[in-house]
Design a protein around this motif. Structure first.
Motif, PDB file in Angstrom:
ATOM      1  N   ALA A  74       0.888  -1.248  -0.082  1.00  0.00           N
ATOM      2  CA  ALA A  74       0.146   0.061  -0.009  1.00  0.00           C
ATOM      3  C   ALA A  74       0.819   1.281   0.222  1.00  0.00           C
ATOM      4  CB  ALA A  74      -1.183  -0.057   1.212  1.00  0.00           C
ATOM      5  N   LYS A  75       2.105   1.071   0.618  1.00  0.00           N
ATOM      6  CA  LYS A  75       2.946   2.461   0.602  1.00  0.00           C
ATOM      7  C   LYS A  75       4.055   2.354  -0.530  1.00  0.00           C
ATOM      8  CE  LYS A  75       2.184   3.336   5.402  1.00  0.00           C
ATOM      9  NZ  LYS A  75       2.671   3.482   6.991  1.00  0.00           N
ATOM     10  N   ASN A  76       3.914   1.358  -1.148  1.00  0.00           N
ATOM     11  CA  ASN A  76       5.117   0.836  -2.165  1.00  0.00           C
ATOM     12  C   ASN A  76       6.541   0.974  -1.581  1.00  0.00           C
ATOM     13  OD1 ASN A  76       3.108   0.782  -4.370  1.00  0.00           O
ATOM     14  ND2 ASN A  76       3.764   2.665  -5.065  1.00  0.00           N
ATOM     15  N   THR A  77       6.715   0.325  -0.357  1.00  0.00           N
ATOM     16  CA  THR A  77       8.031   0.265   0.022  1.00  0.00           C
ATOM     17  C   THR A  77       8.415  -1.060   0.821  1.00  0.00           C
ATOM     18  OG1 THR A  77       7.162   2.611   1.047  1.00  0.00           O
ATOM     19  CG2 THR A  77       8.963   1.399   2.271  1.00  0.00           C
ATOM     20  N   VAL A  78       9.751  -1.121   0.769  1.00  0.00           N
ATOM     21  CA  VAL A  78      10.204  -2.499   1.406  1.00  0.00           C
ATOM     22  C   VAL A  78      11.169  -1.787   2.512  1.00  0.00           C
ATOM     23  CG1 VAL A  78      12.255  -2.215  -0.259  1.00  0.00           C
ATOM     24  CG2 VAL A  78      11.465  -4.478   0.831  1.00  0.00           C
ATOM     25  N   TYR A  79      11.213  -2.682   3.642  1.00  0.00           N
ATOM     26  CA  TYR A  79      11.997  -2.615   4.746  1.00  0.00           C
ATOM     27  C   TYR A  79      12.866  -3.587   5.014  1.00  0.00           C
ATOM     28  CZ  TYR A  79       7.828   0.270   5.273  1.00  0.00           C
ATOM     29  OH  TYR A  79       6.830   1.378   5.373  1.00  0.00           O
ATOM     30  N   LEU A  80      13.953  -3.198   5.654  1.00  0.00           N
ATOM     31  CA  LEU A  80      15.023  -3.914   6.138  1.00  0.00           C
ATOM     32  C   LEU A  80      15.259  -3.633   7.620  1.00  0.00           C
ATOM     33  CD1 LEU A  80      16.884  -6.592   5.656  1.00  0.00           C
ATOM     34  CD2 LEU A  80      18.628  -4.809   5.039  1.00  0.00           C
ATOM     35  N   GLN A  81      14.555  -4.471   8.680  1.00  0.00           N
ATOM     36  CA  GLN A  81      14.991  -4.313  10.121  1.00  0.00           C
ATOM     37  C   GLN A  81      16.191  -4.926  10.442  1.00  0.00           C
ATOM     38  OE1 GLN A  81      13.036  -2.575  12.430  1.00  0.00           O
ATOM     39  NE2 GLN A  81      14.720  -3.059  13.812  1.00  0.00           N
ATOM     40  N   MET A  82      17.012  -4.218  10.826  1.00  0.00           N
ATOM     41  CA  MET A  82      18.305  -4.748  11.319  1.00  0.00           C
ATOM     42  C   MET A  82      18.408  -4.871  12.796  1.00  0.00           C
ATOM     43  SD  MET A  82      20.466  -3.393   8.213  1.00  0.00           S
ATOM     44  CE  MET A  82      20.483  -1.680   8.764  1.00  0.00           C
ATOM     45  N   ASN A  83      18.743  -6.127  13.440  1.00  0.00           N
ATOM     46  CA  ASN A  83      19.032  -6.038  15.039  1.00  0.00           C
ATOM     47  C   ASN A  83      20.133  -6.585  15.214  1.00  0.00           C
ATOM     48  OD1 ASN A  83      16.143  -4.851  15.123  1.00  0.00           O
ATOM     49  ND2 ASN A  83      15.448  -7.180  15.212  1.00  0.00           N
ATOM     50  N   ASN A  84      20.637  -6.446  16.545  1.00  0.00           N
ATOM     51  CA  ASN A  84      21.961  -6.883  17.021  1.00  0.00           C
ATOM     52  C   ASN A  84      23.057  -6.608  15.942  1.00  0.00           C
ATOM     53  OD1 ASN A  84      23.773  -8.396  18.428  1.00  0.00           O
ATOM     54  ND2 ASN A  84      23.343 -10.330  17.847  1.00  0.00           N
ATOM     55  N   LEU A  85      23.405  -5.375  15.376  1.00  0.00           N
ATOM     56  CA  LEU A  85      24.041  -5.192  14.262  1.00  0.00           C
ATOM     57  C   LEU A  85      25.581  -5.330  14.918  1.00  0.00           C
ATOM     58  CD1 LEU A  85      22.293  -2.085  12.968  1.00  0.00           C
ATOM     59  CD2 LEU A  85      23.005  -3.774  11.559  1.00  0.00           C
ATOM     60  N   LYS A  86      26.581  -5.710  13.972  1.00  0.00           N
ATOM     61  CA  LYS A  86      27.995  -5.825  14.221  1.00  0.00           C
ATOM     62  C   LYS A  86      28.637  -5.234  13.467  1.00  0.00           C
ATOM     63  CE  LYS A  86      26.687 -10.855  14.799  1.00  0.00           C
ATOM     64  NZ  LYS A  86      27.125 -12.159  14.570  1.00  0.00           N
ATOM     65  N   PRO A  87      29.894  -4.832  13.747  1.00  0.00           N
ATOM     66  CA  PRO A  87      30.714  -3.840  12.826  1.00  0.00           C
ATOM     67  C   PRO A  87      31.062  -4.357  11.673  1.00  0.00           C
ATOM     68  CG  PRO A  87      31.836  -4.264  15.076  1.00  0.00           C
ATOM     69  CD  PRO A  87      30.470  -5.203  15.092  1.00  0.00           C
ATOM     70  N   GLU A  88      30.784  -5.629  11.344  1.00  0.00           N
ATOM     71  CA  GLU A  88      31.080  -6.162  10.149  1.00  0.00           C
ATOM     72  C   GLU A  88      29.642  -5.974   9.140  1.00  0.00           C
ATOM     73  OE1 GLU A  88      31.654  -7.948  12.847  1.00  0.00           O
ATOM     74  OE2 GLU A  88      30.843  -9.998  12.945  1.00  0.00           O
ATOM     75  N   ASP A  89      28.593  -5.333   9.837  1.00  0.00           N
ATOM     76  CA  ASP A  89      27.856  -5.023   9.039  1.00  0.00           C
ATOM     77  C   ASP A  89      27.772  -3.970   8.296  1.00  0.00           C
ATOM     78  OD1 ASP A  89      25.548  -6.563  11.498  1.00  0.00           O
ATOM     79  OD2 ASP A  89      26.144  -7.466   9.545  1.00  0.00           O
ATOM     80  N   THR A  90      28.811  -3.203   8.568  1.00  0.00           N
ATOM     81  CA  THR A  90      29.219  -1.663   8.158  1.00  0.00           C
ATOM     82  C   THR A  90      29.319  -1.838   6.521  1.00  0.00           C
ATOM     83  OG1 THR A  90      30.192  -0.878   9.846  1.00  0.00           O
ATOM     84  CG2 THR A  90      30.790   0.076   8.051  1.00  0.00           C
ATOM     85  N   ALA A  91      28.455  -0.913   5.966  1.00  0.00           N
ATOM     86  CA  ALA A  91      28.483  -0.963   4.354  1.00  0.00           C
ATOM     87  C   ALA A  91      27.352  -0.053   4.022  1.00  0.00           C
ATOM     88  CB  ALA A  91      27.849  -2.511   3.922  1.00  0.00           C
ATOM     89  N   VAL A  92      27.364   0.112   2.612  1.00  0.00           N
ATOM     90  CA  VAL A  92      26.439   0.965   1.994  1.00  0.00           C
ATOM     91  C   VAL A  92      25.415  -0.224   1.570  1.00  0.00           C
ATOM     92  CG1 VAL A  92      26.000   2.445   0.107  1.00  0.00           C
ATOM     93  CG2 VAL A  92      27.853   2.824   1.021  1.00  0.00           C
ATOM     94  N   TYR A  93      24.115   0.160   2.013  1.00  0.00           N
ATOM     95  CA  TYR A  93      22.971  -0.616   1.429  1.00  0.00           C
ATOM     96  C   TYR A  93      22.112  -0.214   0.410  1.00  0.00           C
ATOM     97  CZ  TYR A  93      24.093  -3.531   5.731  1.00  0.00           C
ATOM     98  OH  TYR A  93      24.735  -4.194   6.454  1.00  0.00           O
ATOM     99  N   TYR A  94      21.752  -1.018  -0.330  1.00  0.00           N
ATOM    100  CA  TYR A  94      21.250  -0.658  -1.721  1.00  0.00           C
ATOM    101  C   TYR A  94      19.945  -1.590  -1.865  1.00  0.00           C
ATOM    102  CZ  TYR A  94      25.898   1.286  -3.175  1.00  0.00           C
ATOM    103  OH  TYR A  94      26.853   1.807  -3.385  1.00  0.00           O
ATOM    104  N   CYS A  95      19.040  -0.865  -2.329  1.00  0.00           N
ATOM    105  CA  CYS A  95      17.702  -1.630  -2.525  1.00  0.00           C
ATOM    106  C   CYS A  95      17.533  -1.798  -4.055  1.00  0.00           C
ATOM    107  CB  CYS A  95      16.578  -0.802  -1.853  1.00  0.00           C
ATOM    108  SG  CYS A  95      14.813  -0.978  -2.688  1.00  0.00           S
ATOM    109  N   THR A  96      17.022  -2.799  -4.311  1.00  0.00           N
ATOM    110  CA  THR A  96      16.709  -3.281  -5.941  1.00  0.00           C
ATOM    111  C   THR A  96      15.646  -3.595  -6.148  1.00  0.00           C
ATOM    112  OG1 THR A  96      17.930  -4.220  -7.582  1.00  0.00           O
ATOM    113  CG2 THR A  96      18.373  -5.204  -5.425  1.00  0.00           C
TER     114      THR A  96
END
Length: 115
Positions: A74-96
């Motif tokens: 309904a909102k034309n939106t996709v989400y990414l909920q990220m929990n318990n983040l770690k230093p190795e999750d550091t990055a540029v995140y892209y939607c496609t």
């Protein structure tokens, strides 16, 4: 033509959470297969999570049980909920938008996990 705009990135401490959003415009969002990728400095872009039109999902092993991908047609939106983040999750995140072709990419949003 499909446009994708990501938001929600930022700096977070290890163990913290962030929710990324990707708003799509153009076309019929509800039939799209969508995905999140990330690219860390000096590394190749990698798949993080995907979601098909029916709501089925898949995840990279490195983020299973920590990340959740979802969509709101309904909102034309996709989400990414990220929990318990770690230093190795550091990055540029892209939607496609993966399917149907052609594939489109957003501009990316930076996620930095650091104390």
């Amino acid at each position: 033509q499909v446009q994708l705009v990501e938001s929600g990135g930022g700096l977070v401490q290890p163990g913290g959470s962030l929710r990324l959003s990707c708003a799509a415009s153009g076309g019929l969002f509800s039939i799209y297969t969508m995905a999140w990728y990330r690219q860390a400095p000096g590394k190749q872009r990698e798949l993080v999570a995907g979601i098909v039109a029916s709501g089925g999902t898949n995840y990279a092993d490195s983020v299973k049980a920590r990340f959740t991908v979802s969509r709101d047609n309904a909102k034309n939106t996709v989400y990414l909920q990220m929990n318990n983040l770690k230093p190795e999750d550091t990055a540029v995140y892209y939607c496609t938008k993966v399917l149907p072709s052609p594939q489109y990419w957003g501009q990316g949003t930076q996620v930095t996990v650091s104390s």
